[in-house]
Design an enzyme around this catalytic site. Structure first.
Site, PDB file in Angstrom:
ATOM      1  N   TYR A 443     -49.373  78.170 144.039  1.00 40.39           N
ATOM      2  CA  TYR A 443     -50.054  76.891 144.411  1.00 40.39           C
ATOM      3  C   TYR A 443     -50.802  76.316 143.406  1.00 40.39           C
ATOM      4  O   TYR A 443     -50.660  77.026 142.323  1.00 40.39           O
ATOM      5  CB  TYR A 443     -50.976  77.195 145.588  1.00 40.39           C
ATOM      6  CG  TYR A 443     -52.075  78.196 145.483  1.00 40.39           C
ATOM      7  CD1 TYR A 443     -52.434  78.773 144.292  1.00 40.39           C
ATOM      8  CD2 TYR A 443     -52.812  78.695 146.808  1.00 40.39           C
ATOM      9  CE1 TYR A 443     -53.533  79.699 144.248  1.00 40.39           C
ATOM     10  CE2 TYR A 443     -53.732  79.412 146.820  1.00 40.39           C
ATOM     11  CZ  TYR A 443     -54.097  79.688 145.581  1.00 40.39           C
ATOM     12  OH  TYR A 443     -55.413  80.703 145.556  1.00 40.39           O
ATOM     13  N   GLU A 444     -51.295  75.140 143.520  1.00 41.87           N
ATOM     14  CA  GLU A 444     -51.822  74.287 142.519  1.00 41.87           C
ATOM     15  C   GLU A 444     -50.780  73.839 141.253  1.00 41.87           C
ATOM     16  O   GLU A 444     -51.478  74.042 140.130  1.00 41.87           O
ATOM     17  CB  GLU A 444     -53.181  74.665 141.807  1.00 41.87           C
ATOM     18  CG  GLU A 444     -54.356  74.600 142.820  1.00 41.87           C
ATOM     19  CD  GLU A 444     -54.783  73.149 142.818  1.00 41.87           C
ATOM     20  OE1 GLU A 444     -55.159  72.857 144.183  1.00 41.87           O
ATOM     21  OE2 GLU A 444     -54.799  72.336 142.090  1.00 41.87           O
ATOM     22  N   GLY A 445     -49.622  73.760 141.511  1.00 39.83           N
ATOM     23  CA  GLY A 445     -48.648  73.547 140.486  1.00 39.83           C
ATOM     24  C   GLY A 445     -48.053  75.074 140.455  1.00 39.83           C
ATOM     25  O   GLY A 445     -48.911  76.013 139.748  1.00 39.83           O
ATOM     26  N   GLN A 450     -46.690  74.070 135.291  1.00 43.81           N
ATOM     27  CA  GLN A 450     -47.693  74.342 134.449  1.00 43.81           C
ATOM     28  C   GLN A 450     -47.071  74.017 133.097  1.00 43.81           C
ATOM     29  O   GLN A 450     -47.342  73.537 132.045  1.00 43.81           O
ATOM     30  CB  GLN A 450     -48.681  75.409 134.499  1.00 43.81           C
ATOM     31  CG  GLN A 450     -49.232  75.788 135.920  1.00 43.81           C
ATOM     32  CD  GLN A 450     -50.142  74.674 136.174  1.00 43.81           C
ATOM     33  OE1 GLN A 450     -50.792  74.086 135.288  1.00 43.81           O
ATOM     34  NE2 GLN A 450     -50.304  74.586 137.722  1.00 43.81           N
TER      35      GLN A 450
END
Lengths: 606, 606
Positions: A443-445, A450
């Site tokens: 999650y969050e990329g 990243q």
């Protein structure tokens, strides 16, 4: 079962001895009140809350999970009381403006709080954690009225917030968002659509939930340039600020997940829900990305948290549990076998966890300082300062989020491994850490996102390598005075110095290759990210080792053991973990052919 | 959700084109009946059973798990019927003596069966799988009467077996076993004690369960030299072979595990249970270790199984799911975004899974051939042959078990990673693979134990490096004729050749160091194991690549695509995975100081 104790000695080592947070706080417009006494009081108070209230709920919360009935989510037993205590303690508004009831202390203190809370109980921490993104958005982009309405109860924690981005057909690719927002005569909007993976989308901890929702206006352009941002409260808010009518946004389902099972991950259905636009039309995605760096660093903390917790779980077990004799001979003569910790391979696993946790902590605290300056830029209306620090933070972000969460997962698995077969059994709590840690690289990329952000966006597009050159110059500057030291620090300094030069060279090489072959970026990015992580962690280990050496040289018995062990952990990092960067170098510099040449239809012949 | 299809094309490539199993079978005393037609019929029949019966039960089995009530374990819905079908198909006795109702086909065919069954449903496969150890023990060490009593129903599968080794205070360190066996006037024994982690210890699939139990006689010497082996049936067996009185062995609890939730892992309480000694008194551990190699290779199969299944799950998703544009430009012009498979970083993850699965399969099939010869040695009473092949297998065993299960876990995690956030959700079945795969590096000897076995026992103690020198000579012999090839195979051959020389040199270096410092072995063993794994997998990739190249050179359209993709996967392995061995080399050769110097009390200051 790990019994969480906040690692205050190590935290203070970084705050006071390595990074001079006292001086740092003095340089901030809102740092005045963050006196050493105040910081100490926060650390101690938060540690007690985490150790006594949150940690005991971690394993039971996982076993019980959340339940959904008639649209209402029930969190595990004890969560409601713990959250009430959190709100009563004023913890939510630690770094938020006094104007809205917060304490307006530096953002970095909030990150220390998140570290302790998240290590004690990551699932619990997500409920107040998701509010941060919501608060940041309302604070930065909301109208005066919106701020007056939503900020005070969010800052107090009486209400919580969410970020509603993902839809079934898109997560990373937010340009494909379909949720519609139709304008109403009164200036509000009716939102219709389905959002998935909404953390804290519905729960029983707070009296209202404020959703920040990405949606499209009827005439919006396609793709990322046609997305707007809306506030959609669970309960509409009366003029006096009290909670009013139920809005048409409901949890349609709870996701059944591998881990973080006490965190309610919801499918949210918006059926003509009333919403209010925030930020400019069609500029929702930009607004959303404003706080991406801080959100992602918040997720990097999860890697640290799970490395630390798995270490705290496996270390006592390694000291107590006995098996076989150490290869170098009998250690515990009064027993037929030696404690696990005497076996070198077990020490390797323990020291890996420790080196990752303490290395990651230093990386995150450095980023926390940058975040403080960035926030100061916003608070003082100094756009240039804000942008300069946001850029700097933007370089750290993918490395911290990508590398630390990958290493956190590895450490969680090592924690299980120290337990042998017992690690696989739920009651010991070690397998929960591995399951909880597993989400952090997704999650969050994802790690891949990243990695693309680091190599493609930050390094190549935005800075033509400058972000790497700047950081490697810092590495060189730190290492240089110690290159001739005849001790372990000298060896570390030489390793870090060489790594910095090599990293520059690799960056140039990849930039040149990427000019000719765009696939180079995607083919090399994962290895580049991991390489960057080892190089950066090495830098922050060297920084810690130099301080530890100085303190030892100053003599005095105080903490001699602590500094010695710090140096030994640094040595372990450079000898046993840093060499992995070499393999990443080799693979990222190999040609793209071995990745790209296979026909899509030939991946499988079953 | 992965839809398992047996990878018959790849299996046949190895069987027929790489390893010449037809010729191999002809060289075996029991290979006559394993004609190509027979082998094909087994492959096809087993594939159908796995795809249609076992695979559909995998996810539901995980969700339901096993339950224990009043000492009786209920397996998930459908398991009983599936097991009945397995028994009716005569699958259990595939490689067991005709004398007891088996088909007496080569052991390697049993391993192929296990691969397919295990990939389709690892939890299910453990029920019949655990019987193997039991049958081997009874067959090798049982009296004529014991064999006549227990073998036929075990071979048919009507009964199953277990191995009861682990106790709460010891797993690896079996010298600490406490379970007592008291001799009775009638020649039987009464066993009292508690065993934990007993796979298939209790279940509802078979009418009787035969436990093989490690226990101590009253006068037994301490440690490993005082352990004897006993047969303890769940139901005592009447003279006519029918199931009689219930014995005093019961499941006291079911373990709650991270994964393989449909496999019943039991705490077994022996309360004066009637048992019969098997093998000589106090030589139980030696007897037990006789089949350690085959049991561990059976676990290595789990690494292969989970790499394969995660690949089968993530590949179709990568082809269907769309996100963003590929960096090298638009691929699917009629969509606003490209399929995941166009992104190099996703291809990297897919190809890693494929390279590991197909590389591991080749390693395991080579070991399967050795196992066939070893069994032939037993069957023909040729002790020298048995020992020679058991030794050879003993070299492969820790590498296969240790390395392949570690890589299987990595691949299972990559499979989740391809799915992004969806990988974390139970309904997709990808997180189950990661949970199921996690046990494989823990049971049947942890990775650390495999590593010690490889470096300490097999390499240093038993052979003074000879096992490595022999294998690296095979690597050199394979690579040598291709060193000057101007194509990808040439590059692979040179890489494998260099690796072989390097491996020899590393082995000598470590041997010399270990003479002075015993901790070297434990400090270096994990990296030595992983290094060995990459080197060995490289050898078997080169072997496959050479065959694929020959086949392509022979022309003909048949399977051109298959051979091309095979060569491309080999190239990926050498360029993108093999370099990791370099990092392992570097760390294993670093001094033991960084691991050993820290005082046990200074590991933590919280």
């Amino acid at each position: 079962m790990p019994q969480y104790k906040a690692p205050l000695r190590d935290m203070r080592f970084l705050l006071n001895e390595v990074f001079d947070f006292e001086g740092h706080f003095k340089s901030l417009p809102n740092g005045e009140e963050a006196s050493p006494d105040m910081v100490d009081a926060i650390l101690e108070g938060c540690a007690t809350f985490c150790e006594e209230v949150l940690a005991p709920l971690n394993l039971p919360g996982d076993l019980e999970g959340c339940t959904l009935k008639d649209g209402e989510v029930t969190t595990p037993k004890g969560f409601k009381e713990a959250y009430a205590e959190y709100v009563a303690g004023g913890w939510q508004g630690l770094s938020h403006p006094k104007e809205y009831g917060g304490q307006e202390l530096p953002m970095s203190l909030n990150l220390l709080k998140a570290e302790m809370m998240g290590t004690a109980n990551w699932s619990f921490t997500m409920y107040p954690g998701l509010s941060l993104g919501c608060m940041n958005t309302v604070f930065q982009f909301g109208s005066t009225e919106q701020k007056a309405t939503y900020m005070p109860p969010l800052v107090s924690g009486e209400w919580t917030g969410t970020m509603c981005l993902t839809e079934p057909q898109c997560g990373t690719d937010l340009g494909q968002v379909k949720t519609k927002a139709e304008p109403q005569p009164d200036g509000s909007f009716k939102l219709t659509g389905t959002k998935i993976f909404i953390s804290s989308g519905e729960h029983d901890l707070a009296e209202n939930i404020i959703h920040i929702v990405l949606a499209r206006l009827p005439d919006a352009p396609k793709g990322t340039r046609g997305i707007s941002l809306f506030i959609v409260p669970k309960f509409l808010v009366n003029k006096d600020g009290s909670v009013g009518e139920r809005n048409a946004v409901r949890a349609g389902a709870l996701e059944h997940k591998m881990g973080i099972r006490a965190s309610a991950t919801c499918v949210m259905n918006f059926d003509g829900a009333t919403g209010y636009m925030i930020a400019e039309p069609n500029k929702g995605l930009e607004a959303m990305f404003t706080f991406m760096n801080t959100a992602r660093i918040g997720t990097a903390v999860q890697g640290l948290a799970h490395a630390e917790l798995s270490y705290q779980g496996s270390l006592p077990y390694a000291k107590e549990r006995r098996s076989m004799r150490a290869l170098s001979g009998k250690k515990d003569a009064d027993h037929p076998n030696d404690a696990l910790i005497w076996h070198a391979d077990v020490r390797r696993m323990l020291l890996t966890q420790r080196a990752v946790a303490e290395g990651a902590r230093a990386m995150i605290y450095e980023a926390a300082k940058l975040a403080d300056h960035m926030v100061a830029g916003v608070a003082t209306g100094d756009q240039a300062k804000y942008e300069a620090y946001d850029d700097k933070l933007g370089f750290y972000t993918p490395i911290l989020k990508g590398f630390i969460t990958e290493m956190g997962l590895e450490c969680a698995n090592l924690g299980m491994q120290v337990f042998g077969g017992h690690g696989y059994i739920k009651e010991h709590g070690m397998e929960q850490i591995a399951r909880d840690a597993r989400i952090a690289t997704l999650y969050e990329g994802t790690t891949g996102i990243q990695a693309l952000d680091l190599l493609g966006r930050k390094t190549l597009l935005q800075s033509r390598g400058k972000c790497i050159f700047n950081f490697t110059n810092e590495m060189i500057a730190l290492a240089k005075p110690h290159l001739l030291d005849g001790d372990a620090v000298g060896a570390m300094a030489r390793a870090s110095f060489k790594r910095a030069l090599e990293w520059k060279w690799i960056t140039v090489k990849i930039m040149l290759r990427a000019n000719k072959d765009r696939d180079v970026v995607s083919a090399a990015c994962y290895d580049f990210l991991m390489y960057a992580g080892f190089a950066m962690m090495g830098h922050f280990w060297l920084k810690q080792a130099i301080v530890a050496k100085q303190k030892l040289a100053q003599g005095g018995k105080e903490s001699k053991e602590f500094y010695t062990a710090k140096l030994q952990t640094a040595e372990f990092f450079f000898e046993r973990l840093a060499p992995r960067a070499n393999a990443h170098k080799k693979t990222m510099l190999s040609s793209t052919r071995s990745i790209m040449q296979m026909d899509n239809e030939h991946f499988s012949f079953v």
